[in-house]
Write a protein that holds these residues in place. Structure first.
Motif, short mmCIF file in Angstrom:
data_model
loop_
_atom_site.label_atom_id
_atom_site.label_comp_id
_atom_site.label_asym_id
_atom_site.label_seq_id
_atom_site.Cartn_x
_atom_site.Cartn_y
_atom_site.Cartn_z
N GLN A 250 4.27 14.04 -9.77
CA GLN A 250 5.72 13.91 -9.93
C GLN A 250 6.43 14.18 -8.60
N PHE A 251 5.85 13.63 -7.52
CA PHE A 251 6.38 13.80 -6.18
C PHE A 251 6.66 12.43 -5.58
N ASP A 252 7.91 12.16 -5.26
CA ASP A 252 8.32 10.88 -4.70
C ASP A 252 8.43 11.03 -3.19
N LEU A 253 7.40 10.58 -2.48
CA LEU A 253 7.34 10.73 -1.03
C LEU A 253 8.45 9.97 -0.32
N VAL A 254 8.72 8.75 -0.76
CA VAL A 254 9.77 7.94 -0.11
C VAL A 254 11.12 8.63 -0.25
N ALA A 255 11.43 9.09 -1.44
CA ALA A 255 12.72 9.76 -1.65
C ALA A 255 12.80 11.05 -0.85
N THR A 256 11.69 11.76 -0.76
CA THR A 256 11.68 13.01 0.00
C THR A 256 11.90 12.75 1.49
N LEU A 257 11.24 11.72 2.01
CA LEU A 257 11.36 11.44 3.45
C LEU A 257 12.68 10.78 3.83
N PHE A 258 13.19 9.90 2.96
CA PHE A 258 14.33 9.08 3.35
C PHE A 258 15.59 9.27 2.52
N GLY A 259 15.51 10.07 1.47
CA GLY A 259 16.68 10.18 0.62
C GLY A 259 17.04 11.57 0.19
N GLY A 260 16.50 12.55 0.85
CA GLY A 260 16.86 13.92 0.51
C GLY A 260 16.28 14.40 -0.80
N GLY A 261 15.21 13.80 -1.26
CA GLY A 261 14.54 14.28 -2.46
C GLY A 261 14.99 13.63 -3.75
N SER A 262 15.85 12.65 -3.68
CA SER A 262 16.27 11.96 -4.90
C SER A 262 16.20 10.46 -4.69
N GLN A 263 16.01 9.74 -5.77
CA GLN A 263 15.92 8.29 -5.68
C GLN A 263 17.28 7.66 -5.45
N GLU A 264 18.33 8.43 -5.38
CA GLU A 264 19.67 7.89 -5.18
C GLU A 264 20.05 7.82 -3.71
N GLY A 265 19.20 8.30 -2.81
CA GLY A 265 19.49 8.23 -1.39
C GLY A 265 19.57 6.79 -0.93
N ALA A 266 20.56 6.49 -0.09
CA ALA A 266 20.80 5.10 0.33
C ALA A 266 19.61 4.53 1.10
N ILE B 298 0.84 -1.20 0.00
CA ILE B 298 0.00 0.00 0.00
C ILE B 298 0.87 1.25 0.00
N VAL B 299 1.93 1.25 0.80
CA VAL B 299 2.86 2.38 0.80
C VAL B 299 3.45 2.58 -0.60
N GLY B 300 3.85 1.49 -1.23
CA GLY B 300 4.40 1.59 -2.58
C GLY B 300 3.37 2.10 -3.58
N ALA B 301 2.14 1.63 -3.44
CA ALA B 301 1.09 2.08 -4.36
C ALA B 301 0.79 3.57 -4.18
N ILE B 302 0.74 4.02 -2.94
CA ILE B 302 0.50 5.45 -2.70
C ILE B 302 1.66 6.28 -3.24
N ASN B 303 2.88 5.78 -3.07
CA ASN B 303 4.04 6.50 -3.60
C ASN B 303 3.96 6.60 -5.13
N TRP B 304 3.59 5.50 -5.79
CA TRP B 304 3.46 5.54 -7.25
C TRP B 304 2.33 6.45 -7.68
N LEU B 305 1.24 6.51 -6.92
CA LEU B 305 0.14 7.43 -7.22
C LEU B 305 0.63 8.87 -7.17
N LEU B 306 1.39 9.19 -6.13
CA LEU B 306 1.92 10.55 -6.01
C LEU B 306 2.90 10.88 -7.14
#
Length: 65
Positions: free
Chosen positions: A23-39, A10-18
């Motif tokens: 064009q907002f990646d919630l996971v990257a914003t919360l855990f990676g500094g706004g980019s998908q390259e965050g560890a 569900i978290v993944g689905a909501i992230n893909w919806l956003l």
């Protein structure tokens, strides 16, 4: 284990919806500094992906309730 996998899916689905709508990646914003390259964001993506693969077994489960 099934409930945890469902929550992660569900978290993944909501992230893909956003991503799709805004064009907002919630996971990257919360855990990676706004980019998908965050560890840590990559770890989250991996865990969500594993949960998705695990949930494939739900399709073949003969114990329906």
């Amino acid at each position: 284990m099934k409930k945890l996998a469902l929550v992660l899916i569900i978290v993944g689905a909501i992230n893909w919806l956003l991503i799709g709508l805004f064009q907002f990646d919630l996971v990257a914003t919360l855990f990676g500094g706004g980019s998908q390259e965050g560890a840590f964001a990559r770890v989250i993506y991996t865990i969500v992906g594993i949960a998705g693969l695990y949930s494939i077994t739900f399709l073949f489960n003969s114990n329906e309730k």
